[in-house]
Design a protein around this motif. Structure first.
Motif, PDB file in Angstrom:
ATOM      1  N   ILE A   1      -8.862-116.953  99.102  1.00  0.00           N
ATOM      2  CA  ILE A   1      -7.552-116.614  99.669  1.00  0.00           C
ATOM      3  C   ILE A   1      -6.402-117.329  98.980  1.00  0.00           C
ATOM      4  N   LEU A   2      -6.611-117.775  97.749  1.00  0.00           N
ATOM      5  CA  LEU A   2      -5.540-118.470  97.030  1.00  0.00           C
ATOM      6  C   LEU A   2      -4.299-117.599  96.873  1.00  0.00           C
ATOM      7  N   SER A   3      -4.490-116.312  96.660  1.00  0.00           N
ATOM      8  CA  SER A   3      -3.354-115.403  96.497  1.00  0.00           C
ATOM      9  C   SER A   3      -3.811-113.986  96.793  1.00  0.00           C
ATOM     10  N   GLU A   4      -2.841-113.094  96.979  1.00  0.00           N
ATOM     11  CA  GLU A   4      -3.139-111.686  97.219  1.00  0.00           C
ATOM     12  C   GLU A   4      -3.908-111.098  96.050  1.00  0.00           C
ATOM     13  N   ALA A   5      -3.486-111.438  94.830  1.00  0.00           N
ATOM     14  CA  ALA A   5      -4.143-110.899  93.644  1.00  0.00           C
ATOM     15  C   ALA A   5      -5.584-111.387  93.544  1.00  0.00           C
ATOM     16  N   ARG A   6      -5.782-112.687  93.801  1.00  0.00           N
ATOM     17  CA  ARG A   6      -7.140-113.236  93.738  1.00  0.00           C
ATOM     18  C   ARG A   6      -8.042-112.570  94.785  1.00  0.00           C
ATOM     19  N   GLN A   7      -7.536-112.406  95.986  1.00  0.00           N
ATOM     20  CA  GLN A   7      -8.324-111.783  97.048  1.00  0.00           C
ATOM     21  C   GLN A   7      -8.693-110.353  96.674  1.00  0.00           C
ATOM     22  N   ALA A   8      -7.755-109.632  96.048  1.00  0.00           N
ATOM     23  CA  ALA A   8      -8.048-108.267  95.609  1.00  0.00           C
ATOM     24  C   ALA A   8      -9.132-108.246  94.545  1.00  0.00           C
ATOM     25  N   ASP A   9      -9.143-109.255  93.674  1.00  0.00           N
ATOM     26  CA  ASP A   9     -10.184-109.353  92.653  1.00  0.00           C
ATOM     27  C   ASP A   9     -11.563-109.497  93.282  1.00  0.00           C
TER      28      ASP A   9
ATOM     29  N   GLN B   1      -6.875-108.617  85.068  1.00  0.00           N
ATOM     30  CA  GLN B   1      -5.852-107.615  85.354  1.00  0.00           C
ATOM     31  C   GLN B   1      -4.858-108.124  86.391  1.00  0.00           C
ATOM     32  N   SER B   2      -5.355-108.753  87.462  1.00  0.00           N
ATOM     33  CA  SER B   2      -4.460-109.237  88.502  1.00  0.00           C
ATOM     34  C   SER B   2      -3.682-110.448  88.043  1.00  0.00           C
ATOM     35  N   GLU B   3      -4.351-111.363  87.287  1.00  0.00           N
ATOM     36  CA  GLU B   3      -3.672-112.573  86.857  1.00  0.00           C
ATOM     37  C   GLU B   3      -2.501-112.259  85.935  1.00  0.00           C
ATOM     38  N   GLN B   4      -2.579-111.181  85.186  1.00  0.00           N
ATOM     39  CA  GLN B   4      -1.495-110.810  84.301  1.00  0.00           C
ATOM     40  C   GLN B   4      -0.258-110.353  85.062  1.00  0.00           C
ATOM     41  N   LYS B   5      -0.399-110.041  86.352  1.00  0.00           N
ATOM     42  CA  LYS B   5       0.740-109.603  87.140  1.00  0.00           C
ATOM     43  C   LYS B   5       1.667-110.755  87.506  1.00  0.00           C
ATOM     44  N   PHE B   6       1.193-111.996  87.429  1.00  0.00           N
ATOM     45  CA  PHE B   6       2.043-113.140  87.719  1.00  0.00           C
ATOM     46  C   PHE B   6       2.943-113.410  86.518  1.00  0.00           C
ATOM     47  N   LEU B   7       4.241-113.382  86.758  1.00  0.00           N
ATOM     48  CA  LEU B   7       5.218-113.525  85.683  1.00  0.00           C
ATOM     49  C   LEU B   7       6.013-114.817  85.877  1.00  0.00           C
ATOM     50  N   PRO B   8       6.019-115.717  84.889  1.00  0.00           N
ATOM     51  CA  PRO B   8       6.717-117.001  85.016  1.00  0.00           C
ATOM     52  C   PRO B   8       8.221-116.883  84.750  1.00  0.00           C
ATOM     53  N   ARG B   9       8.877-116.019  85.487  1.00  0.00           N
ATOM     54  CA  ARG B   9      10.325-115.850  85.360  1.00  0.00           C
ATOM     55  C   ARG B   9      10.871-115.295  86.670  1.00  0.00           C
ATOM     56  N   ASN B  10      12.181-115.148  86.730  1.00  0.00           N
ATOM     57  CA  ASN B  10      12.822-114.647  87.943  1.00  0.00           C
ATOM     58  C   ASN B  10      12.950-113.125  87.906  1.00  0.00           C
ATOM     59  N   PRO B  11      12.896-112.463  89.057  1.00  0.00           N
ATOM     60  CA  PRO B  11      13.110-111.007  89.096  1.00  0.00           C
ATOM     61  C   PRO B  11      14.585-110.675  88.934  1.00  0.00           C
TER      62      PRO B  11
ATOM     63  N   ILE C   1       7.905-114.280  94.520  1.00  0.00           N
ATOM     64  CA  ILE C   1       8.490-113.028  94.986  1.00  0.00           C
ATOM     65  C   ILE C   1       7.677-111.856  94.441  1.00  0.00           C
ATOM     66  N   LYS C   2       7.356-110.941  95.331  1.00  0.00           N
ATOM     67  CA  LYS C   2       6.644-109.729  94.932  1.00  0.00           C
ATOM     68  C   LYS C   2       7.617-108.564  94.875  1.00  0.00           C
ATOM     69  N   LEU C   3       7.629-107.862  93.749  1.00  0.00           N
ATOM     70  CA  LEU C   3       8.400-106.638  93.604  1.00  0.00           C
ATOM     71  C   LEU C   3       7.493-105.479  94.004  1.00  0.00           C
ATOM     72  N   ILE C   4       7.818-104.842  95.135  1.00  0.00           N
ATOM     73  CA  ILE C   4       6.935-103.836  95.725  1.00  0.00           C
ATOM     74  C   ILE C   4       6.720-102.650  94.802  1.00  0.00           C
ATOM     75  N   VAL C   5       7.805-102.145  94.211  1.00  0.00           N
ATOM     76  CA  VAL C   5       7.724-100.867  93.502  1.00  0.00           C
ATOM     77  C   VAL C   5       6.887-100.949  92.227  1.00  0.00           C
TER      78      VAL C   5
ATOM     79  N   GLU D   1       4.659-106.398  90.889  1.00  0.00           N
ATOM     80  CA  GLU D   1       4.789-107.560  90.010  1.00  0.00           C
ATOM     81  C   GLU D   1       5.087-108.800  90.838  1.00  0.00           C
ATOM     82  N   LEU D   2       4.548-109.940  90.391  1.00  0.00           N
ATOM     83  CA  LEU D   2       4.651-111.190  91.139  1.00  0.00           C
ATOM     84  C   LEU D   2       5.406-112.212  90.293  1.00  0.00           C
ATOM     85  N   TYR D   3       6.570-112.641  90.761  1.00  0.00           N
ATOM     86  CA  TYR D   3       7.453-113.516  90.000  1.00  0.00           C
ATOM     87  C   TYR D   3       7.346-114.953  90.502  1.00  0.00           C
ATOM     88  N   LEU D   4       6.862-115.843  89.622  1.00  0.00           N
ATOM     89  CA  LEU D   4       6.652-117.240  89.979  1.00  0.00           C
ATOM     90  C   LEU D   4       7.902-118.086  89.822  1.00  0.00           C
TER      91      LEU D   4
END
Length: 328
Positions: free
Chosen positions: A76-84, A171-181, A295-299, A302-305
């Protein structure tokens, strides 16, 4: 599909979990995955793997086919990890989820069907047994299973602790982006409220530090944390927010101009960083339990760290740090 905010939520809370009905029939007819959460302050001291080894023969005696054991906090570390993990369970044709929770004075075993999606379980109202320790709870469970003939015949003698491969998680880990939306000033930032139907994370209910928390405690914490968070947001976030109190589809959120969601995750710092595709901190700092917001961008899912790692042991500092970094 109903929007589900991650297994690791903005406010992590727990409802009173009660056993309902009887053991699911699938318990006797298919593979089970076991997730273990253990209080490090319990005595005698056991690692989660040692606890798994202690409870395994009880599960087998009850009629289960436990094919893999994982530490709940890792899943349960993150939504992406749980989906994996959910994807891997589907590929392995898992039918049941077994949750073993060890607190200082008791041990609980809860069982329910695998949801076959990223939620992993659909509800906290699972069949469950609580005893003073693993032998007590395990013996009770074995007794409950005796009335049903199990079709699980080729069962492993010892617990197995498989790893989810890099191919499964990349695939899920690549969705985490180290920048602002972008466009935070254009669309609303949704904040799901603790204890509401807008939140999810049924798995997190079975963490050793959350299981059994009363509804009164949940409501008191919700009121206090909402006040504190609102104060932090008003001081550090100049754009529109919307408190989410009920489950909505992504389409409904977008219609309400909510395209962003503020998500809170909590776990060991090194584990969180690794799960988000970052080089983990080692040593004592890496082993600390911290809170991280993103922050998660729904559309675009994407996950912004944010541009800097800003987790902290204090959730208020973690939130303040994250909001300040949004200005960069």
């Amino acid at each position: 599909m109903k929007y589900i905010c991650c297994a690791l939520l903005f406010f992590i809370s727990i409802h009173i979990v009660q056993a309902q009905g009887s053991l699911p029939q699938s318990f006797f007819e298919g593979k089970s995955v076991v997730m273990v959460s253990t209080d490090p302050g319990s005595r005698p001291v056991l690692s989660w793997q040692q606890l798994a080894d202690s409870v395994h023969h009880h599960l087998v005696e009850a009629g289960a086919d436990p094919v893999a054991y994982f530490e709940l906090e890792q899943v349960i570390l993150s939504e992406a990890r749980q989906a994996d993990y959910a994807k891997a369970f589907s590929q392995r044709q898992v039918k049941n989820i077994i949750l073993v929770t060890r607190k200082k004075e008791s041990l609980s075993i809860h069982i329910g069907p695998f949801s076959e999606d990223g939620k992993i379980i659909l509800t906290t109202a699972l069949y469950g047994i609580t005893g003073k320790d693993w032998d007590d709870a395990g013996t009770q469970l074995a007794g409950s299973g005796k009335a049903t003939r199990s079709k699980n015949l080729l069962v492993i003698d010892v617990p197995e602790f498989p790893q989810i491969s890099n191919q499964e998680t990349a695939q899920s880990e690549q969705k985490f982006l180290p920048r602002n939306p972008l466009n935070l000033e254009v669309f609303k930032l949704g904040i799901p409220l603790e204890g509401s139907s807008a939140e999810s994370g049924s798995l997190s209910y079975f963490r050793y530090d959350l299981l059994g928390k009363s509804q009164e405690a949940i409501l008191a914490e919700q009121a206090a944390q909402k006040f504190q968070i609102q104060s932090i947001m008003e001081s550090n976030y100049p754009f529109q927010i919307e408190w989410l109190t009920e489950a909505k589809t992504n389409e409904e959120l977008v219609q309400d101009r909510v395209q962003f969601l503020l998500v809170k995750v909590e776990g060991r710092q090194a584990d969180l960083m690794k799960s988000m595709g970052l080089e983990p901190i080692v040593g004592e700092e890496g082993s600390k339990t911290v809170v991280k917001y993103y922050i998660k961008l729904i559309v675009r899912d994407e996950l912004y760290l944010g541009p800097e790692w800003d987790a902290d042991e204090d959730w208020q500092l973690a939130l303040t740090n994250f909001l300040n970094n949004l200005k960069k």
